[in-house]
Design an enzyme around this catalytic site. Structure first.
Site, short mmCIF file in Angstrom:
data_model
loop_
_atom_site.label_atom_id
_atom_site.label_comp_id
_atom_site.label_asym_id
_atom_site.label_seq_id
_atom_site.Cartn_x
_atom_site.Cartn_y
_atom_site.Cartn_z
N GLY A 268 113.98 56.21 -87.27
CA GLY A 268 112.71 56.21 -86.87
C GLY A 268 112.45 56.27 -85.45
O GLY A 268 111.81 57.17 -84.83
N MET A 270 113.97 54.19 -81.49
CA MET A 270 114.71 53.29 -80.83
C MET A 270 114.06 52.53 -79.48
O MET A 270 113.56 53.31 -78.70
CB MET A 270 116.11 53.87 -80.20
N GLU A 305 108.93 49.09 -81.99
CA GLU A 305 109.48 49.25 -81.11
C GLU A 305 109.03 48.51 -79.78
O GLU A 305 109.91 47.83 -79.06
CB GLU A 305 109.82 50.77 -80.58
N HIS A 308 110.12 44.83 -79.98
CA HIS A 308 111.37 44.54 -79.73
C HIS A 308 111.63 44.01 -78.28
O HIS A 308 112.68 43.59 -77.84
CB HIS A 308 112.18 45.94 -79.85
N GLU A 327 116.04 42.50 -86.07
CA GLU A 327 115.26 43.63 -86.77
C GLU A 327 114.20 42.56 -87.92
O GLU A 327 113.23 43.24 -88.01
CB GLU A 327 116.37 44.25 -87.76
N1 TRP Z 1 116.84 49.56 -83.45
C1 TRP Z 1 116.13 50.67 -84.07
C2 TRP Z 1 114.90 49.97 -84.54
O1 TRP Z 1 115.00 49.49 -85.71
C3 TRP Z 1 116.90 51.41 -85.30
C4 TRP Z 1 117.98 52.53 -84.76
C5 TRP Z 1 117.29 53.99 -84.11
C6 TRP Z 1 119.11 52.74 -85.10
N2 TRP Z 1 118.26 54.69 -84.00
C7 TRP Z 1 119.27 54.08 -84.60
C8 TRP Z 1 120.32 52.15 -85.49
C9 TRP Z 1 120.57 54.91 -84.53
C10 TRP Z 1 121.27 52.83 -85.74
C11 TRP Z 1 121.58 54.04 -85.57
O2 TRP Z 1 114.04 50.02 -84.19
ZN ZN Z 2 113.99 47.41 -84.91
#
Ligand code: TRP
Ligand code: ZN
Length: 888
Positions: A268, A270, A305, A308, A327
């Site tokens: 979704g 990052m 996001e 985070h 998470e």
């Molecule tokens: N940290 C991201 C989220 O949950 C997750 C994520 C984004 C991710 N791209 C990824 C995990 C690629 C593994 C691989 O917000």
């Molecule tokens: Zn996350």
């Protein structure tokens, strides 16, 4: 087979890093055929390294060409270091030193969408979890925190915008039409939070004044064609920033916050520090192209996001076994944010419904793992609903146990104590223990034991003693590697209703408790005795879904109707409707098996009728709640709770019941539909989207009746709609209610829709998805046809999910067709995708891994498909782990 394939990493083997990286200085020179990366790392021996850790320096790196390596300015000769598999080992380094490393990579050939890659004409990165090692040699682990400066060089005409984390400290022109930009991130971070973007982008800009009066620049970068789809995300970002200040006391730290939308993205979004990268489908929206559902999803992901920044970035994870630390907590935070922005009850129902179908199924399958897993082969496989959604439930239980004040005290102390550090779920729990004085010893099993606890409840009323005794027995089925489970500590929020549906005031052990009590279930079996109960009560169990468990209670149908009508808690009320429908569906499944005539218990009709009347009579009612009360349990949920899934039976019976209800209540459905219609301009508000969700739910019932008059209604809605929610709902009503009489209209409108929206990628994705997911038998040829459509692209994850994923996950009757063609199809796609994008291949595989839930014939066909995948050449660790574990 790759060298890393089949290698397992264990939590118990964790060692602190032998070396630390204080500073990281990158120069990334982008060209069309290659990218040159220069990394200068200021390193030193970790004072906390375990004494037995060797003196050698081991860096991670993959898929690149090493061109030069120096330590303290001295170029290393070939025998000073070794490169093998995914590591580079330097045999001798001093206690404090500088490594410089030149590597060559080929982002334009990187179809894995991990590391540095190209999405359309743009360069971008995805480093979580272990993608940074595809950019340069590094200590690519979350407990190594470094400051970063990044200089990007690229062609100025093709890539006018150059972005990385933190603040832009320098930029200028170079020779040959090239230019550069230098970014500095003052906050130390692990490599997984690194990001870089270069492209021909434009931005929508705004600003936010923080609680301490600092002005933060907010920028959303998109291709120019998407500039008209950024406003909603910008608003959602500001709401998130304000909410985190008000609810958690968290202020944003940098002076700039950027979001970039990319079309090719594995997940979704990052949370890279100061530079979030989003799948375009999770950030771009406007009323013409996006549904209410899309708006809702965007708001929650933008929030996720953003949150985070504290839960993940400022306080990060020690190792990837702690993934749920960031998470689970962040999902809990975003779901509370969504609840505060919209309808709390409906949000909870939607979360629970997802958890119970998807996460419970994972917990009962071959990939079951605890919230803090003990081992993995490929960490990308552990970005799961268990880590995210069950992890959020585990945080929610702690928040509820502590209550709002103590929980806030706990999160304050957590952010305070661990700011700038990489920590563990244990650090989180012990902080909550510290501030509250609670003993969370037994509670910790939620982190270490996999599997969904089962609560079998029964009640007995003693009229003479005026007591009601609730007996709860808990158990937890075995999961791979864990045959025996210790009892969990389970908070069960309950109340009692009297025969008129009035809440009973609760007395227990001589004390009064109001109308609501949290029972603390800690033993395998416990009796809870309510006193002064004047008549036989109906229990309202697991209010707010207070724990992620399967709960059963032998409810009489009249009791369920009473709960549907009078219970205040949204979840319990909705669950009563689900249970009532479930009982009726079970009757029908029985008759179907015995070859008897299908007879529907009239009480379900009565219950639905009163829900519809409520919608007509009470203008103030939450229409989204009403819509949920009118939805039969999904096929996925019916499959999840079945011991052995009767694919065709479930589909046939559920479809029969849906049509039966529509026939019986046609006039009522119609009245509600008409009451919901509105000619007003589109606005995305909680009330308006609730109205549309009820309107479209009843439209789907009407469309199930084989009547030209209703098809005309559907057409009218399609033609008159001034927004995507209503027009796409009309199309779905045709697609999901196939009938010879409406087939021409369906084809005509589908073609019209494509014609109109073919240049809007996100709309085309929806168009593909609704056709692939159509709940009709024999849909595979349609899916194959869509894969040949020019709009399809197997290298784009959104398209893969819309066509292949939608079919395999959402269309059980077709995917599980007894001739095995659905399984063969999926195996073919997984094998193809394994060579393109292993993360996507591995995720797509899930439906095949659940073979144990099906009858003999399907079981062997599914295993056959899995074995064929296992035998394919060059299997990625991602696919290998899932296939090998699911064949065990
Ligand atoms: N940290 C991201 C989220 O949950 C997750 C994520 C984004 C991710 N791209 C990824 C995990 C690629 C593994 C691989 O917000
Ligand atoms: Zn996350």
């Amino acid at each position: 087979m790759k060298e890393s394939q089949g290698k397992t990493v264990y939590l118990r083997d964790y060692q602190p890093p032998a070396y630390l990286i204080d500073e990281t200085h990158l120069v990334v020179r982008l060209f069309e055929d290659r990218t040159l990366v220069h990394a200068r790392l200021a390193m030193r021996r970790n004072p906390d390294a375990s004494p037995e850790s060797g003196r050698e320096l081991v860096l991670n790196g993959a898929n690149m060409e090493l061109q030069k390596l120096t330590v303290d300015g001295r170029e290393l000769a070939a025998n000073d270091y070794t490169v093998s598999g995914e590591t580079l080992t330097v045999s001798k380094v001093p206690d404090k030193f500088t490594v410089e490393c030149d590597t060559l990579i080929k982002p334009q050939e990187n179809s894995t969408l991990e590391g540095l890659y190209k999405s359309r004409r743009m360069f971008c990165t995805q480093c979580e979890a272990e993608g940074f090692r595809k950019i340069t040699y590094y200590l690519d682990r979350p407990d190594v925190l470094s400051s970063f400066t990044t200089r990007i060089e690229a062609d100025k005409a093709k890539y006018p915008v150059l972005l990385s984390n933190g603040n832009n400290i320098d930029s200028g022109d170079l020779e040959d039409g090239r230019h550069f930009a230098t970014w500095e991130d003052p906050f130390k971070k692990p490599s997984y939070l690194f990001a870089l973007v270069a492209g021909d982008l434009e931005s929508v800009d705004s600003s936010f004044t923080t609680c301490s009066g600092r002005e933060v620049q907010l920028r959303i970068f998109v291709e120019s064609k998407d500039l008209d789809k950024c406003d909603f995300a910008m608003g959602a970002l500001k709401r998130s920033m304000r909410w985190d200040e008000e609810v958690y006391g968290r202020e944003y730290d940098l002076d700039i916050f950027m979001i970039v939308a990319v079309d090719d993205f594995n997940m979704g979004a990052m949370e890279n520090k100061g530079l979030n990268i989003f799948n375009s489908s999770c950030v771009l929206a406007n009323p013409a192209t996006s549904t209410d559902q899309a708006f809702q999803r965007i708001e929650s992901i933008v929030g996720h996001e953003y949150f985070h920044n504290w839960s993940g970035n400022r306080v990060t994870c020690r190792d990837w076994f702690q993934l749920s630390l960031k998470e689970g907590f962040t999902v809990y935070r975003d779901s509370e944010f969504s609840a505060d922005m919209g309808s709390r009850a409906v949000n909870r129902i939607e979360d629970v419904s997802m958890l119970r179908t998807v996460q419970f199924a994972e917990d009962a399958g071959p990939m079951a793992h605890s919230v803090r897993p003990e081992s993995y082969m490929e960490i990308s496989n552990f970005y799961t609903v268990t880590i995210y959604e069950k992890g959020a439930e585990v945080v929610r239980m702690q928040a509820n146990l502590l209550g709002p004040e103590l929980f806030r005290k706990g999160t304050d102390r957590y952010f305070d104590n661990f700011d700038g550090m990489a920590v563990t779920t244990e650090d989180f729990v012990s902080t909550m223990e510290e501030v509250s004085g609670l003993d969370l010893g037994q509670f910790r099993r939620w982190y270490s034991q996999a599997g969904t606890p089962k609560l079998e409840c029964s009640g007995s009323y003693d009229a003479g003693a005026q007591t009601f005794t609730l007996t709860i027995r808990q158990s937890c089925p075995p999961t791979p590697g864990h045959p025996e489970k210790d009892p969990f500590y389970i908070p069960v929020r309950v109340g009692l209703l009297d025969e008129y549906g009035k809440p009973v005031s609760l007395h227990m052990a001589g004390r009064e408790h109001g109308e609501d009590i949290v029972l603390h279930l800690a033993e395998p079996s416990q009796d809870f005795v309510f006193e002064k109960v004047a008549s036989r009560p109906v229990p309202a169990l697991l209010r707010g879904f207070s724990a992620p468990v399967r709960l059963s209670y032998p409810f009489a149908r009249d009791d369920l109707m009473l709960l549907m009508q009078f219970e205040k808690d949204g979840f319990v009320r909705w669950e009563a409707a689900q249970q009532l429908a479930l009982q009726v569906i079970n009757d029908l499944m029985d008759s179907r098996q015995k070859g008897n005539k299908k007879e529907v218990d009239q009480r379900l009709v009565t219950a639905y009728e009163s829900v519809l009347e409520l919608a007509l009579g009470d203008a103030g009612i939450d229409k989204a709640m009403v819509a949920h009360l009118l939805l039969l349990p999904t096929e996925a949920y019916l499959a999840e709770i079945a011991a052995e899934v009767d694919v065709d039976g479930i589909h046939e019976v559920r479809e029969f019941l849906r049509r039966f209800l529509a026939e019986q209540l046609e006039m009522k459905f119609l009245a509600v539909y008409e009451a919901c219609l509105s000619g007003a301009d589109y606005v995305y508000t909680a009330d308006e989207s609730a109205r549309r969700s009820l309107q479209n739910t009843v439209l789907n019932y009407l469309a199930s009746l084989d009547k030209p008059e209703h098809w005309q209604r559907v057409r009218q809605q399609y033609e008159r709609a001034n927004n995507m929610t209503d027009s796409s709902a009309a199309l779905r009503a045709l697609v999901n209610n196939p009938s010879a009489g409406s087939a021409m209209m369906r084809d005509e409108l589908l073609a019209h829709f494509y014609e109109k929206w073919q240049h809007e990628t996100l709309v085309v994705e929806q168009w593909l998805l609704m056709q692939s997911a159509a709940m009709v038998p024999d849909n595979l040829p349609q899916v194959v046809k869509l894969m040949a459509h020019p709009a399809f692209d197997i290298r784009n994850p959104n398209k893969v999910r819309s066509v292949i994923g939608a079919f395999c996950f959402n269309n059980a009757v077709s995917f599980h067709k007894l001739d095995g063609t659905g399984y063969e199809f999926l195996a073919d796609q997984v094998i193809t995708l394994n060579g393109i994008n292993p993360q996507i291949a591995s995720r797509l595989l899930t439906p095949l891994t659940r073979w144990k839930k099906y009858g003999q014939e399907r079981q062997s066909l599914m295993q056959q498909a899995l074995r064929r995948i296992l035998a394919a050449p060059d299997l990625s660790p991602d696919v290998y782990e899932v296939v090998s574990k699911s064949l065990n």
